[in-house]
Design a protein around this motif. Structure first.
Motif, PDB file in Angstrom:
ATOM      1  N   ILE A  42      -3.678   9.709   1.033  1.00 15.37           N
ATOM      2  CA  ILE A  42      -4.286   8.421   1.389  1.00 15.37           C
ATOM      3  C   ILE A  42      -3.586   7.895   2.633  1.00 15.37           C
ATOM      4  O   ILE A  42      -2.378   7.636   2.616  1.00 15.37           O
TER       5      ILE A  42
ATOM      6  N   GLU B  84      -0.362   9.522  -5.017  1.00 19.57           N
ATOM      7  CA  GLU B  84      -0.280  10.893  -4.490  1.00 19.57           C
ATOM      8  C   GLU B  84       0.616  11.782  -5.351  1.00 19.57           C
ATOM      9  O   GLU B  84       0.390  12.994  -5.441  1.00 19.57           O
TER      10      GLU B  84
ATOM     11  N   VAL C 189       0.302   4.008  -2.807  1.00 16.03           N
ATOM     12  CA  VAL C 189      -0.141   5.346  -2.398  1.00 16.03           C
ATOM     13  C   VAL C 189       0.861   6.412  -2.836  1.00 16.03           C
ATOM     14  O   VAL C 189       0.471   7.497  -3.298  1.00 16.03           O
TER      15      VAL C 189
ATOM     16  N   PHE D  74      -9.484   7.077  -6.661  1.00 18.00           N
ATOM     17  CA  PHE D  74      -8.410   6.263  -6.088  1.00 18.00           C
ATOM     18  C   PHE D  74      -8.641   4.776  -6.365  1.00 18.00           C
ATOM     19  O   PHE D  74      -7.716   4.053  -6.729  1.00 18.00           O
TER      20      PHE D  74
ATOM     21  N   TRP E 265       0.814  -1.205   0.000  1.00 19.59           N
ATOM     22  CA  TRP E 265       0.000   0.000   0.000  1.00 19.59           C
ATOM     23  C   TRP E 265       0.854   1.264   0.000  1.00 19.59           C
ATOM     24  O   TRP E 265       0.515   2.253  -0.661  1.00 19.59           O
TER      25      TRP E 265
END
Length: 412
Positions: free
Chosen positions: A61, A53, A49, A314, A45
């Protein structure tokens, strides 16, 4: 592929400029698929992320990863306390959907992304024909067997129940500790149970989707397990009701088990320990089982904080082919989208997962759309091991479970 909810609210279409123009922090609570800090899902993750981003400077996030032992309870408490996360990647969605706490999937995802879900999995994410649960990870089950033990005994992989029992008898005569591992302990008894029920022509639900745990087929299946495997000492020294899946898997990687049902992660664990294994579809009464068990874990989005547009944007990114494949490769799981599944099937480096992929289209999933399933599953974990114990009656145990399941279903 099933394009569910084609009358879509397109606010979540990927690449939305509005999503980029607002300063928003989205909170995601996710389950950990790793077995150590080195391969924790937090790493997956964090990387994903960071990439997202970078392209969406107005959106942050915040991802917190928890073990499977804790993550469902963590989200439940957050929701009860009035602090629901924007997204949760956990084991079940139906309770939240029933309380109108979740966005519909077509309020979030772009049509191409929503239509790309494997249809079998997308349908399992529906409550009353409306999809709330987005499949995030999936797997199927196959019968694993120890190639060396089979070769030494001159055995071939079983194709029917009688083949399996006969092979187990030979393995026992040769000193194999656990000819067939039957984990009906509290950890994941609902999985082993479902595999056997399906192979016997039954299952957890009947033809009209009501619980049917004490059907004639299911009773016959447990009568056979009790009389032909357990009573004859073919399931090892530990009573099935006290044997957990993790312990059965560990015994297989030590070379102490002749056969057991397993999912893709067992391949890597066994290979690391040098155990040579084969895999075949679950045997049925007179040949290959007509259906195998599939499992899916779920992504969902809570309405409490709003942000449907940003959440949808997202999640469109999360479900890109690249990201779905990366997660599947990292944890030896099956992709939940058609494009990623096709890419995996075409990649020679993924051949080890072919047998599991082939079973997915024929897989039966837990009845996760029922809000009662969590309680029924917990009851099965606690009680089903008794059905094969020496002084118990499968008919009585399955009858007791059916009465409890029917009561839970009627209160939905």
């Amino acid at each position: 592929m099933s394009a569910l909810g084609m009358v879509a609210v397109l606010s979540g279409c990927s690449g939305s400029s509005d999503a980029d123009s607002q300063d928003v922090t989205l909170k995601l609570v996710a389950a950990d698929y790793g077995d150590s800090k080195a391969n924790s899902s937090q790493k997956y993750w964090d990387k994903l992320v960071k990439e997202y981003e970078k392209k969406h400077p107005g959106i942050k996030i915040d991802v917190s990863v928890h073990s499977w032992n804790d993550v469902d309870a963590k989200v439940k408490k957050m929701v009860a306390d009035g602090h629901a996360p924007d997204m949760a990647q956990i084991g079940a969605y139906a309770d939240y959907a029933a309380k109108n706490q979740l966005y519909k999937v077509d309020e979030l995802l772009s049509i191409p992304v929503q239509a790309d879900f494997v249809s079998r999995l997308a349908e399992a994410g529906e409550v009353r024909r409306v999809q709330y649960g987005m499949p995030f990870a999936s797997s199927t089950r196959l019968l694993f067997y120890n190639k060396k033990l089979f070769a030494d005994a001159g055995l071939t992989p079983p194709q029917s129940w009688s083949d399996l029992a006969a092979a187990a008898k030979v393995l026992k005569s040769r000193g194999v500790k656990i000819p067939y591992a039957l984990p009906l302990g509290h950890e994941e008894a609902q999985a082993e149970t479902m595999m056997w029920l399906l192979s016997g022509g039954g299952g957890y639900v009947d033809g009209v989707s009501s619980y049917g745990l004490d059907s004639e087929q299911n009773v016959d299946t447990f009568d056979w397990l009790k009389n032909e495997l357990v009573a004859k000492g073919l399931t090892g020294p530990t009573a099935p009701g006290k044997l957990n899946r993790a312990d059965a898997f560990a015994a297989f990687t030590r070379g102490d088990v002749g056969m057991l049902n397993g999912h893709p992660s067992l391949m890597q664990a066994a290979a690391k320990k040098g155990v040579k294994f084969g895999m075949v579809p679950m045997p049925g009464i007179n040949g290959k089982s007509k259906a195998t068990m599939g499992v899916a874990d779920w992504m969902m989005a809570f309405k409490q904080n709003g942000h449907a547009e940003q959440v949808g944007d997202f999640l469109d990114f999360v479900y890109s082919e690249k990201n779905v494949l990366e997660f599947s490769h990292t944890y030896d799981l099956l992709p939940v989208t058609a494009r990623a599944s096709e890419a995996m099937a075409a990649d020679k480096n993924d051949k080890r997962l072919d047998p599991f992929l082939k079973e997915l289209s024929n897989a039966e999933l837990y009845p996760v759309a029922k809000t009662s399933w969590a309680q029924v599953s917990a009851d099965i974990k606690q009680q089903i091991g008794k059905a094969v114990s020496p002084n118990a009656s499968p008919t009585a145990i399955l009858g007791q479970l059916q009465r409890s399941a029917a009561a839970a279903e009627n209160s939905e």
